[in-house]
Motif scaffolding. Structure first.
Motif, short mmCIF file in Angstrom:
data_model
loop_
_atom_site.label_atom_id
_atom_site.label_comp_id
_atom_site.label_asym_id
_atom_site.label_seq_id
_atom_site.Cartn_x
_atom_site.Cartn_y
_atom_site.Cartn_z
N ARG A 2 26.50 26.57 -11.06
CA ARG A 2 25.97 27.01 -12.35
C ARG A 2 26.97 27.90 -13.08
N THR A 3 27.64 28.79 -12.34
CA THR A 3 28.62 29.68 -12.97
C THR A 3 29.80 28.89 -13.52
N LEU A 4 30.29 27.95 -12.71
CA LEU A 4 31.42 27.13 -13.17
C LEU A 4 31.01 26.21 -14.30
N ALA A 5 29.76 25.74 -14.28
CA ALA A 5 29.30 24.87 -15.36
C ALA A 5 29.20 25.64 -16.67
N VAL B 50 19.81 20.56 -12.65
CA VAL B 50 20.07 20.06 -14.00
C VAL B 50 20.44 21.28 -14.85
N ILE B 51 21.63 21.27 -15.45
CA ILE B 51 22.17 22.44 -16.13
C ILE B 51 22.47 22.10 -17.58
N PRO B 52 21.77 22.69 -18.54
CA PRO B 52 22.10 22.46 -19.95
C PRO B 52 23.47 23.07 -20.29
N LEU B 53 24.28 22.32 -21.02
CA LEU B 53 25.61 22.76 -21.43
C LEU B 53 25.65 22.85 -22.95
N SER B 54 26.79 23.30 -23.46
CA SER B 54 26.94 23.39 -24.90
C SER B 54 27.03 22.00 -25.52
N GLY B 55 26.76 21.93 -26.79
CA GLY B 55 26.87 20.67 -27.51
C GLY B 55 25.84 19.65 -27.10
N LEU C 45 35.05 24.63 -6.59
CA LEU C 45 34.00 24.69 -5.58
C LEU C 45 34.59 24.47 -4.19
N ASP C 46 35.59 23.62 -4.08
CA ASP C 46 36.27 23.39 -2.80
C ASP C 46 36.94 24.67 -2.32
N ASP C 47 37.57 25.40 -3.25
CA ASP C 47 38.20 26.68 -2.88
C ASP C 47 37.15 27.66 -2.36
N LEU C 48 35.98 27.68 -2.98
CA LEU C 48 34.91 28.58 -2.52
C LEU C 48 34.47 28.22 -1.11
N VAL C 49 34.28 26.93 -0.82
CA VAL C 49 33.84 26.53 0.51
C VAL C 49 34.88 26.88 1.56
N GLY D 32 22.40 27.96 -1.34
CA GLY D 32 22.12 28.85 -2.46
C GLY D 32 23.39 29.39 -3.09
N ARG D 33 24.38 29.71 -2.28
CA ARG D 33 25.64 30.21 -2.81
C ARG D 33 26.38 29.13 -3.59
N LEU D 34 26.36 27.91 -3.08
CA LEU D 34 27.05 26.82 -3.79
C LEU D 34 26.34 26.48 -5.09
N ARG D 35 25.01 26.48 -5.08
CA ARG D 35 24.29 26.16 -6.31
C ARG D 35 24.58 27.21 -7.38
#
Length: 789
Positions: A495-498, A461-466, A511-515, A488-491
């Motif tokens: 979070r970074t992309l979020a 669960v990731i808090p975002l702006s607004g 995320l698909d590019d990372l995998v 762990g790497r994907l999580r």
């Protein structure tokens, strides 16, 4: 009474003597022999029938069978020398005494032919008449029985040898007499007074005259004890390969070893294992030294009350104990042997010695449990019901079975060690607690697979702006430490992309590019290179009460509106992560306040006992009928869907109940692109904060709004909009414009007239940032209201 010829008892004199030496049964044949009726002798001491100065038979010290000639007193006073055959009926109890009264069969066959057949037969043979009474035997059969032919002629099989085996053979012989067709019978019986039983193959054939009339049966006995034991050994080894190692559980594997060996090889088996070395190390190659501390992993017994140590308990075994001696020697040891008796071997423990005497344990074998050159423990096999001692073949068989079990135990131990490591890594990478937000309340569950390796399921669960909140649930393909590390790497990537506020479909694309890159890297390291995952990502906005979702090959979430039935969200499934180059689609839906959103991994619905549709119905029912508390809902869902023994695959479950911000907690202004209007805007902000009773934050809010609005007017493009949002803990200032140029934080030089605006915002606020929108960009800043007085 014979089960075959109940009216033929008069042909044999039979008497039963109890343990006190009294006659308790007297047959009609005995009446014929000595003249006494049953009522005259039953209940009297048997020695009363002996002639004066006659010796009583030594029945108490002759094993289970005795034969000899006794001088008996006839009712009319005569003394008759009678040959008697005695069988023990019960251990320490009654004896059966009998003698044939008619040594000649009532019907004879061609004597020369029968005699030639018997004498020249290559195996032990016997001929029985139509009453199933012995007519003749050859020398080989006489050696097998251990009695001369002239003494036993006229007796039945059940009267000559082992009573139970004989009665079984009599039934088969009667069937041959009735049908005229031969048959083969396998039996297990002692012969010739031997203590050890043999396995026999009896070939029963009918004897007929020239007219085809059945006159009797011929029995040819073949001792196939060695073949039988070899077959049993092969069966046991095969059974061990099938039954041992069905799971990757150390205790269960040890129990399977004990279950396989009882009763096939022993009457009691215990398996004791060394505790694993600390910090996940390997067992030592060299033998252990006494005293040895072992933990009881399993045992199995044909009789209760034998084990001294219960499973899970630890006991210390000194030198001279079966466990320690065999572990130090590194080979199986058997007692009794030439070096000592079983009692001497167990003298170190009085309680064990007492149990040995109480239960009649007469043979013990201790076999080290070794795998890959390392000692894991010891298996102790004991016998009390089977009278035979352990043979060299038994030792080889026990070594073979134990060696198979040892490899399975070692595999299970290694799996358990890796599983604990992966599980610790997995739990350390998952959220330790869920953040508290104004947008929603959340509850989560993670359960590793009960028997398989730990997988790569995760949630967040990731808090975002607004005031917005992102929810994510994913599942990495595979299991073990590698899957946990990939998770762990994907999580972290999510979070970074979020944090840069990407839309769900854009986030999954990155995320698909990372995998794909992770797969390429894994392949270059010599592994299979197959890294993949599924994921669902959702963003909820409490101001608009709308939720945007995108899926990468993941099961669609469930939604439970207030007062409505639960349903699956119709979200485009999308390709799994790692395929590369394929698009993802988002779906947007309204979520009224109080809506419950359920995100999960496929391990929650998968089951061998039901199909996916049934699992989905159970899921919906548990979601709809459970308690108002989200923790209670999560518990009810797992209880309804998962088997008692645990899930076959990892399970991640994330539940969220949405909240909405009241319109009175949001204020919005459209701002003309005129720097002269900044001051009036600051005044409107101050007035709004006074309405919200947040005047303590007015000074900071005015500075932040002034800087953000000034930058939007100076560098952005109209239309420009200011929005204030607040809850009990946070005040958010957002300024939006149509420009897609992102702001950059820089440090102004000493004599620069500008460039300090965003630096000032960063210093005054809890956090700040920007996000791209379809219309342009939004610069936002959060002010903490906690501690403001």
């Amino acid at each position: 009474m014979s089960p075959v010829h109940p009216l033929d008892e008069a042909a044999t004199a039979r008497a039963v003597i109890d343990g006190n030496g009294s006659l308790i049964r007297w047959s009609e044949g005995a009446h014929r022999l000595l003249g006494y009726a049953a009522e005259e002798v039953e209940g009297r001491p048997a020695v009363d029938l002996l002639a004066p100065a006659g010796d009583a038979p030594p029945l108490g010290s002759t094993g289970d069978r005795w034969n000899g000639v006794l001088a008996l007193r006839h009712r009319d006073g005569r003394v008759l020398p009678v040959w008697l055959l005695a069988h023990r009926l019960e251990e320490g109890g009654d004896w059966l005494l009998l003698t044939p009264l008619d040594g000649r069969a009532s019907r004879t066959v061609d004597d020369p032919l029968v005699r030639a057949a018997l004498a020249q037969a290559p195996c032990a043979m016997a001929v029985y008449d139509e009453r199933l009474r012995l007519y003749g035997i050859n020398d080989s059969m006489s050696e097998v029985i251990g009695l001369p032919e002239d003494r036993i002629r006229g007796l039945r099989v059940s009267e000559i040898g082992d009573r139970r085996a004989g009665e079984q053979l009599e039934r088969e012989m009667a069937a041959v007499l009735a049908s005229g067709r031969g048959r083969d019978v396998e039996t297990y019986a002692r012969s010739g007074g031997e203590e050890r039983a043999h396995h026999w193959l009896a070939r029963i054939a009918p004897l007929t005259d020239t007219h085809g009339r059945v006159l009797g049966v011929c029995v040819a006995a073949h001792d196939f004890t060695e073949q039988y034991r070899a077959r049993k050994r092969l069966q046991l080894v095969n059974e061990a390969s099938v039954r041992i190692g069905t799971t990757l559980d150390v205790t269960r594997t040890a129990q399977e070893l004990a279950d396989v060996c009882v009763p096939a090889l022993a009457d009691f088996v215990s398996v004791d294992l060394l505790d694993p070395p600390e910090n996940g190390g390997e067992y030592r190659v060299e033998p252990p030294t006494a005293p040895i501390m072992l933990r009881r992993a399993a045992h199995r017994s044909l009789r209760e009350g034998i084990p001294v140590v219960e499973p899970g308990d630890i006991d210390v075994y000194p030198a001279s104990s079966p466990q320690a001696d065999s572990l130090i020697a590194g080979r199986p040891l058997v007692a009794p042997n030439a070096a000592g008796t079983l009692q001497e071997w167990l003298s170190w423990d009085g309680l064990r010695g007492k149990r040995v005497q109480e239960h009649g344990i007469h043979a013990t074998m201790s076999v080290p449990v070794r795998a890959r050159g390392r000692t894991l423990g010891v298996a102790v096999l004991s016998r009390f019901r089977r009278p035979e001692p352990f043979t060299a073949d038994d030792v080889l068989l026990a070594e073979e079975v134990t060696a198979r079990a040892a490899v399975c135990i070692d595999n299970a131990r290694r799996f358990s060690r890796e599983r604990q490591t992966a599980l610790a890594l997995q739990r350390s990478l998952l959220p330790q607690s869920l953040p508290r937000t104004a947008a929603l309340e959340a509850a989560s569950r993670y359960l590793p697979a009960a028997r398989a390796g730990v997988g790569g399921d995760w949630f967040d669960v990731i808090p975002l702006s607004g005031m917005r909140v992102a929810m994510v649930v994913g599942d990495v393909i595979g299991n073990g430490i590698q899957a946990s590390a990939t998770m762990g790497r994907l999580r972290t990537a999510v979070r970074t992309l979020a944090d840069i506020d990407l839309a769900p479909d854009e986030l999954l694309t990155h995320l698909d590019d990372l995998v794909v890159r992770l797969s390429t890297e894994a392949g270059s390291e010599g592994t299979t290179g197959e890294v993949g995952a599924t994921c669902v990502y959702a963003v909820y906005d409490p101001v608009s009460r709308r939720c945007t979702l995108a899926s990468a090959g993941h099961p669609p979430p469930l939604v439970l509106p207030p007062g409505g039935p639960p349903r699956q969200i119709d979200v485009p499934p999308g390709p799994a992560l790692g395929l590369g180059g394929l698009p993802f689609e988002s779906v947007e839906l309204d979520l009224p306040e109080g809506t419950v959103l359920a995100l999960y991994t496929d391990g929650l619905l998968e089951s061998r006992e039901r199909d996916a549709d049934t699992g989905l119905r159970l899921f919906c029912r548990a979601l709809e009928e459970s308690s108002p508390s989200l923790e209670g809902v999560a518990h009810a869902i797992l209880q309804a869907l998962l088997p008692a023994g645990g899930a076959p695959d990892d399970v991640a479950l994330l539940l969220a109940r949405t909240h909405g911000l009241a319109s009175s907690d949001v204020a919005t202004w459209d701002i003309p692109a005129d720097p002269a209007l900044v001051a009036p805007i600051r005044k409107q902000v101050a007035d709004q904060l006074e309405v919200w009773d947040l005047t303590v934050a007015t000074f900071t809010a005015e500075l932040v709004v002034s800087e953000l609005v000034t930058n939007a007017i100076r560098y952005g493009e109209p239309p420009i909009r200011l929005r204030l949002i607040h809850d009990a803990e946070t005040l958010i200032c957002e300024v939006s414009d149509s420009s897609h140029t992102a702001p950059h934080l820089r440090r102004a030089k000493t004599f620069d007239e500008g460039g300090r605006g965003l630096l000032l915002v960063a210093q005054l606020t809890q956090r700040w940032g920007s996000r791209h929108t379809p219309e342009g960009k939004t610069i936002w800043a959060e002010l903490s209201l906690l501690g403001e007085e």
